[in-house]
Design a protein around this motif. Structure first.
Motif, PDB file in Angstrom:
ATOM      1  N   GLU A  41     -78.908 -37.263  -4.600  1.00 61.91           N
ATOM      2  CA  GLU A  41     -78.393 -37.341  -5.962  1.00 61.91           C
ATOM      3  C   GLU A  41     -77.905 -35.982  -6.457  1.00 61.91           C
ATOM      4  O   GLU A  41     -76.944 -35.904  -7.207  1.00 61.91           O
ATOM      5  CB  GLU A  41     -79.475 -37.866  -6.917  1.00 61.91           C
ATOM      6  N   GLU A  42     -78.604 -34.929  -6.071  1.00 57.67           N
ATOM      7  CA  GLU A  42     -78.240 -33.572  -6.493  1.00 57.67           C
ATOM      8  C   GLU A  42     -78.126 -32.677  -5.279  1.00 57.67           C
ATOM      9  O   GLU A  42     -79.125 -32.234  -4.723  1.00 57.67           O
ATOM     10  CB  GLU A  42     -79.289 -32.998  -7.460  1.00 57.67           C
ATOM     11  N   ARG A  43     -76.894 -32.417  -4.860  1.00 55.75           N
ATOM     12  CA  ARG A  43     -76.640 -31.572  -3.693  1.00 55.75           C
ATOM     13  C   ARG A  43     -75.886 -30.328  -4.167  1.00 55.75           C
ATOM     14  O   ARG A  43     -74.789 -30.395  -4.662  1.00 55.75           O
ATOM     15  CB  ARG A  43     -75.828 -32.331  -2.653  1.00 55.75           C
ATOM     16  N   TYR A  44     -76.535 -29.169  -3.974  1.00 55.08           N
ATOM     17  CA  TYR A  44     -75.939 -27.895  -4.377  1.00 55.08           C
ATOM     18  C   TYR A  44     -75.356 -27.132  -3.194  1.00 55.08           C
ATOM     19  O   TYR A  44     -74.460 -26.312  -3.364  1.00 55.08           O
ATOM     20  CB  TYR A  44     -76.983 -27.017  -5.072  1.00 55.08           C
ATOM     21  N   SER A  45     -75.892 -27.372  -1.994  1.00 50.81           N
ATOM     22  CA  SER A  45     -75.382 -26.728  -0.789  1.00 50.81           C
ATOM     23  C   SER A  45     -75.377 -27.755   0.334  1.00 50.81           C
ATOM     24  O   SER A  45     -76.049 -28.780   0.243  1.00 50.81           O
ATOM     25  CB  SER A  45     -76.254 -25.517  -0.419  1.00 50.81           C
ATOM     26  N   PRO A  86     -67.590 -28.432  -9.439  1.00 53.54           N
ATOM     27  CA  PRO A  86     -68.881 -27.760  -9.654  1.00 53.54           C
ATOM     28  C   PRO A  86     -70.035 -28.552  -9.045  1.00 53.54           C
ATOM     29  O   PRO A  86     -70.052 -29.774  -9.103  1.00 53.54           O
ATOM     30  CB  PRO A  86     -68.997 -27.657 -11.177  1.00 53.54           C
ATOM     31  N   ALA A  87     -70.966 -27.826  -8.458  1.00 51.74           N
ATOM     32  CA  ALA A  87     -72.162 -28.457  -7.881  1.00 51.74           C
ATOM     33  C   ALA A  87     -73.073 -28.888  -9.024  1.00 51.74           C
ATOM     34  O   ALA A  87     -73.044 -28.282 -10.090  1.00 51.74           O
ATOM     35  CB  ALA A  87     -72.857 -27.475  -6.957  1.00 51.74           C
ATOM     36  N   PRO A  88     -73.849 -29.911  -8.871  1.00 51.90           N
ATOM     37  CA  PRO A  88     -74.095 -30.683  -7.657  1.00 51.90           C
ATOM     38  C   PRO A  88     -73.077 -31.809  -7.477  1.00 51.90           C
ATOM     39  O   PRO A  88     -72.639 -32.431  -8.428  1.00 51.90           O
ATOM     40  CB  PRO A  88     -75.481 -31.267  -7.901  1.00 51.90           C
ATOM     41  N   HIS A  89     -72.730 -32.022  -6.230  1.00 50.93           N
ATOM     42  CA  HIS A  89     -71.912 -33.173  -5.851  1.00 50.93           C
ATOM     43  C   HIS A  89     -72.133 -33.451  -4.376  1.00 50.93           C
ATOM     44  O   HIS A  89     -72.565 -32.571  -3.638  1.00 50.93           O
ATOM     45  CB  HIS A  89     -70.422 -32.951  -6.177  1.00 50.93           C
ATOM     46  N   PRO A  90     -71.880 -34.689  -3.930  1.00 46.70           N
ATOM     47  CA  PRO A  90     -72.125 -35.024  -2.527  1.00 46.70           C
ATOM     48  C   PRO A  90     -71.093 -34.390  -1.605  1.00 46.70           C
ATOM     49  O   PRO A  90     -69.996 -34.008  -2.024  1.00 46.70           O
ATOM     50  CB  PRO A  90     -72.028 -36.552  -2.496  1.00 46.70           C
ATOM     51  N   HIS A 134     -76.296 -18.024 -12.470  1.00 48.35           N
ATOM     52  CA  HIS A 134     -75.016 -18.404 -13.085  1.00 48.35           C
ATOM     53  C   HIS A 134     -74.107 -17.182 -13.287  1.00 48.35           C
ATOM     54  O   HIS A 134     -72.890 -17.322 -13.351  1.00 48.35           O
ATOM     55  CB  HIS A 134     -75.246 -19.161 -14.396  1.00 48.35           C
ATOM     56  N   GLN A 135     -74.671 -15.979 -13.387  1.00 48.41           N
ATOM     57  CA  GLN A 135     -73.868 -14.769 -13.524  1.00 48.41           C
ATOM     58  C   GLN A 135     -73.376 -14.262 -12.167  1.00 48.41           C
ATOM     59  O   GLN A 135     -72.371 -13.559 -12.106  1.00 48.41           O
ATOM     60  CB  GLN A 135     -74.675 -13.666 -14.200  1.00 48.41           C
ATOM     61  N   LEU A 136     -74.083 -14.608 -11.117  1.00 45.76           N
ATOM     62  CA  LEU A 136     -73.750 -14.123  -9.782  1.00 45.76           C
ATOM     63  C   LEU A 136     -72.813 -15.055  -9.019  1.00 45.76           C
ATOM     64  O   LEU A 136     -72.145 -14.626  -8.085  1.00 45.76           O
ATOM     65  CB  LEU A 136     -75.035 -13.926  -8.963  1.00 45.76           C
ATOM     66  N   LEU A 137     -72.774 -16.342  -9.394  1.00 50.70           N
ATOM     67  CA  LEU A 137     -71.931 -17.307  -8.675  1.00 50.70           C
ATOM     68  C   LEU A 137     -70.455 -16.980  -8.825  1.00 50.70           C
ATOM     69  O   LEU A 137     -69.992 -16.622  -9.913  1.00 50.70           O
ATOM     70  CB  LEU A 137     -72.189 -18.719  -9.183  1.00 50.70           C
ATOM     71  N   ALA A 138     -69.729 -17.121  -7.726  1.00 47.07           N
ATOM     72  CA  ALA A 138     -68.286 -16.920  -7.749  1.00 47.07           C
ATOM     73  C   ALA A 138     -67.659 -17.969  -8.671  1.00 47.07           C
ATOM     74  O   ALA A 138     -68.125 -19.105  -8.733  1.00 47.07           O
ATOM     75  CB  ALA A 138     -67.716 -17.042  -6.344  1.00 47.07           C
ATOM     76  N   ALA A 169     -65.216 -24.126   0.032  1.00 45.75           N
ATOM     77  CA  ALA A 169     -63.913 -24.497  -0.534  1.00 45.75           C
ATOM     78  C   ALA A 169     -63.982 -25.700  -1.462  1.00 45.75           C
ATOM     79  O   ALA A 169     -63.112 -25.869  -2.309  1.00 45.75           O
ATOM     80  CB  ALA A 169     -62.913 -24.769   0.594  1.00 45.75           C
ATOM     81  N   ASP A 170     -65.008 -26.543  -1.339  1.00 48.08           N
ATOM     82  CA  ASP A 170     -65.101 -27.702  -2.224  1.00 48.08           C
ATOM     83  C   ASP A 170     -65.991 -27.447  -3.434  1.00 48.08           C
ATOM     84  O   ASP A 170     -66.162 -28.318  -4.266  1.00 48.08           O
ATOM     85  CB  ASP A 170     -65.574 -28.936  -1.461  1.00 48.08           C
ATOM     86  N   GLY A 171     -66.618 -26.262  -3.513  1.00 48.02           N
ATOM     87  CA  GLY A 171     -67.430 -25.910  -4.668  1.00 48.02           C
ATOM     88  C   GLY A 171     -68.921 -25.859  -4.416  1.00 48.02           C
ATOM     89  O   GLY A 171     -69.665 -25.375  -5.267  1.00 48.02           O
ATOM     90  N   LEU A 172     -69.385 -26.370  -3.266  1.00 48.64           N
ATOM     91  CA  LEU A 172     -70.807 -26.268  -2.961  1.00 48.64           C
ATOM     92  C   LEU A 172     -71.167 -24.809  -2.700  1.00 48.64           C
ATOM     93  O   LEU A 172     -70.350 -24.024  -2.223  1.00 48.64           O
ATOM     94  CB  LEU A 172     -71.170 -27.120  -1.740  1.00 48.64           C
TER      95      LEU A 172
END
Length: 174
Positions: free
Chosen positions: A80-84, A148-152, A136-140, A49-52
């Motif tokens: 610094e770079e958190r995608y999940s 958008p990821a990356p974010h903490p 990038h084509q498969l991401l919801a 729900a937050d974008g990760l």
């Protein structure tokens, strides 16, 4: 009369009977018929729900695929770079729809429900490389309120909070 004479006559009878039947033509590109609710179409990588991203790069979907249509390359998350929310994420994610047989075994193998199938069935392309979908084509798509990821992760949140559904996307980002 012999059977060798009646065989072709019966065949012509079937042809003659269908010549005057009403055609069952579908005007596909102009009039799209909705698919069944559980139609297995194009794959999608889901987000929290937050974008990760939900994909943790475990490669279980690639191992489960009988057609060898999925390629996943995992990598480690950093502060610094958190995608999940977990330790890892899928850095490279590809699905070759020329090979995919739509069996859904990859969906069953996914431990985080990151991979699902949409009802989208229009995936024709002019080139073979156009049917190899990248991450990038498969991401919801990002919904309102998603970053958008990356974010903490939100302060005090753990990966278990994500997996249990306690992250709603309205938390303040650090």
């Amino acid at each position: 009369m012999s059977k060798t004479f009646l065989g072709p006559i019966r065949g012509f009878g079937v042809t003659f009977g269908t010549m005057f039947a009403k055609p069952n033509t579908q005007q596909y590109p102009e009039e799209k018929v909705p698919t069944a609710p559980r139609y297995p179409g194009r794959h999608q990588l889901n987000r929290y729900a937050d974008g990760l991203e939900k994909c943790i790069g475990c490669e279980l979907c690639a191992w489960a695929c009988p057609a060898d249509a999925i390629y996943v390359e995992g990598a480690d998350n950093t502060d610094e770079e958190r995608y999940s929310p977990g330790e890892r994420y899928g850095r490279v994610y590809q699905i070759n729809f020329l090979r995919c047989i739509g069996c859904g075994l990859c969906i069953e193998a996914c431990p985080t429900r990151a991979l699902t199938m949409t009802n989208d069935y229009e995936m024709a392309d002019d080139t073979r490389t156009g049917l190899i979908y990248e991450k990038h084509q498969l991401l919801a798509p990002l919904e309102p309120g998603m970053t958008p990821a990356p974010h903490p992760m939100p302060p005090g949140a753990t990966d278990e909070d994500y997996y249990r559904g306690h992250i709603t996307g309205t938390e303040e980002q650090a």
